[in-house]
Design an enzyme around this catalytic site. Structure first.
Site, PDB file in Angstrom:
ATOM      1  N   TYR A 187      51.322  -6.364  26.854  1.00 40.29           N
ATOM      2  CA  TYR A 187      50.724  -7.633  26.417  1.00 40.29           C
ATOM      3  C   TYR A 187      50.464  -7.677  24.916  1.00 40.29           C
ATOM      4  O   TYR A 187      50.922  -8.567  24.227  1.00 40.29           O
ATOM      5  CB  TYR A 187      49.397  -7.892  27.139  1.00 40.29           C
ATOM      6  CG  TYR A 187      49.526  -8.409  28.562  1.00 40.29           C
ATOM      7  CD1 TYR A 187      50.762  -8.639  29.148  1.00 40.29           C
ATOM      8  CD2 TYR A 187      48.386  -8.679  29.310  1.00 40.29           C
ATOM      9  CE1 TYR A 187      50.852  -9.103  30.449  1.00 40.29           C
ATOM     10  CE2 TYR A 187      48.469  -9.151  30.609  1.00 40.29           C
ATOM     11  CZ  TYR A 187      49.704  -9.356  31.181  1.00 40.29           C
ATOM     12  OH  TYR A 187      49.778  -9.818  32.468  1.00 40.29           O
ATOM     13  N   ASP A 188      49.671  -6.753  24.415  1.00 42.97           N
ATOM     14  CA  ASP A 188      49.283  -6.885  23.010  1.00 42.97           C
ATOM     15  C   ASP A 188      48.740  -5.561  22.486  1.00 42.97           C
ATOM     16  O   ASP A 188      47.641  -5.156  22.831  1.00 42.97           O
ATOM     17  CB  ASP A 188      48.211  -7.969  22.866  1.00 42.97           C
ATOM     18  CG  ASP A 188      48.011  -8.359  21.411  1.00 42.97           C
ATOM     19  OD1 ASP A 188      48.374  -7.560  20.529  1.00 42.97           O
ATOM     20  OD2 ASP A 188      47.506  -9.467  21.166  1.00 42.97           O
TER      21      ASP A 188
END
Ligand code: SAM
Length: 404
Positions: free
Chosen positions: A203-204
């Protein structure tokens, strides 16, 4: 959601052209440990496009504006119009054309915004508790929730895996082709996935565990995800407020500065100069004069004076101690709890967060304790200046001119 709801959702997607033909699909929604996820329907080579969703299936502020409640959405922030739109469609029940999608959305996640008071008491003293309360009062929603917010059905079933090391973005928005102006959301698999296995992305990488806990309701066992944000400020009551603000602003900082410190990582490079600037005063105040304006930052990157360096150590260590005293448990107690394997998922998140914050605070305190012990041997502005002028000998003795 039930299996029937997932089947309905799939049929809805096919009818609306989100998936070319059900038989040719690369992935399908399926039940996985993280809830729903995307399951490969055949072996998928790395970088294969797995999902393409045309804009007409997204829910974004355009969807809300084009709907019956559109005129109420004028001037609202995108996330507010989208929230209103979802509430209304939900109230319509099966009369809503969106219901097959709304029916498969999870009613809650483990995000801290869904935690009970009792669950929240497990993160007492943490920064995460503050940001969670802020988000619940919907004050903190501006951060990162930009203009282009959109819900993208099907693509939003992709789960996160920490074992994915390719952290470049796996999705893009592109034009559908030369004959169509419609945008499509396109998602690729970052790694080879065997038929029947789940497709994941990362995701990040820039998010701290606190960000992950608030945004998604999970955390990762990686030390550099443990973080603490230091907030420093040039006080308006500082006699040199104007000069200090001017210097901060010329160096890309402001009256208030936030420094994210991650476990095992060096202090952010601008933190020490900013601290020295905030603490500057007394006999060092001459450095704030305008003749120094072009060189001051360079001076602040190195210790300015014993008094100044001592002040920053004292202030930071005090802040660490005061923050550390607000937690109910020690790192050792937390680590012991984490050894147990049938820990409730939310409790596991809580324990991981509070242990991580404390470790970072201790790391910062250690760094400044060490600096404090070096105050007598550090080299300060005046000595550097004398050296520059050639007035200090190799051994540090000050050279006097003898008049002949
Ligand atoms: N699993 C979701 C569902 O059932 O609708 C689809 C993914 S959705 C974009 C993101 C949510 O999935 C997160 O808020 C979290 O609840 C769950 N999730 C994704 N990756 C996860 C992970 N690695 N561990 C635990 N939960 C995860």
């Amino acid at each position: 959601p039930s299996e029937a709801a997932v089947d309905d959702f799939w049929r809805w997607l096919c009818e609306r052209g989100a998936v070319a033909a059900s038989s040719a699909a690369t992935v399908k929604p399926g039940f996985v440990p993280e809830g729903l996820g995307l399951v490969a329907q055949r072996d998928l080579p790395r970088n294969e496009v797995v999902v393409e969703v045309p804009k007409r299936l997204w829910i974004d502020s355009d969807t809300a504006v084009a709907s019956e409640i559109g005129r109420l959405c004028a001037g609202l922030k995108p996330w507010v119009s989208i929230a209103l739109f979802l509430l209304r469609e939900r109230a319509l029940g099966t009369a809503s054309p969106w219901h097959p999608y709304l029916d498969i959305l999870p009613p809650t996640t483990n995000s801290t915004i869904f935690w009970s008071e009792e669950e929240l008491s497990e993160i007492e003293g943490t920064q995460l508790l503050n940001t969670t309360m802020g988000a619940k009062e919907s004050r903190a929603f501006s951060r990162g929730r930009g203009e282009n917010l959109a819900l993208v059905p099907l693509a939003d079933l992709i789960n996160h895996s920490s074992s994915i090391t390719q952290v470049d973005s796996c999705w893009e928005i592109k034009g559908k082709g030369i004959f169509s102006r419609e945008l499509i959301f396109s998602l690729r698999t970052p790694v080879y996935v065997k038929s029947g296995e789940q497709v994941h992305i990362h995701y990040d990488i820039a998010k701290s565990n606190a960000d992950l806990a608030l945004d998604y309701g999970f955390v990762e066992q990686r030390p550099d995800r443990d973080a603490y944000t230091f907030t420093l400020e040039i006080s308006e009551s500082d006699p040199f407020y104007g000069d200090k603000l001017d210097i901060a602003e010329s160096n890309g900082l402001d009256e208030t500065a936030y420094f994210d410190i991650a476990l095992g990582c060096p202090l952010p490079p601008l933190m020490l100069p900013y601290l020295r600037l905030v603490a500057l005063g007394g006999t060092d105040a001459f450095l704030l004069e305008s003749v120094f304006r072009n060189t001051i930052w360079g001076h602040l990157e190195l210790p300015v004076s014993r008094a100044n360096e001592e002040a920053i150590c004292r202030v930071v260590r005090q802040a660490c101690k005061s923050a550390l005293s607000a937690y109910h448990t020690t790192v050792e107690e937390d680590e012991k709890l984490m050894e147990g394997d049938n820990l409730d998922e939310r409790l596991r998140i809580a324990v991981c967060i509070r242990a991580g914050e404390k470790k970072v605070l201790q790391q910062i305190d250690d760094a400044f304790r060490e600096r404090e012990s070096e105050l007598d041997v550090l080299e300060y502005y005046q000595e550097r200046r004398l050296k520059d002028l050639g007035l200090v000998g190799e051994q540090g003795e000050i050279i006097f001119w003898e008049s002949k």
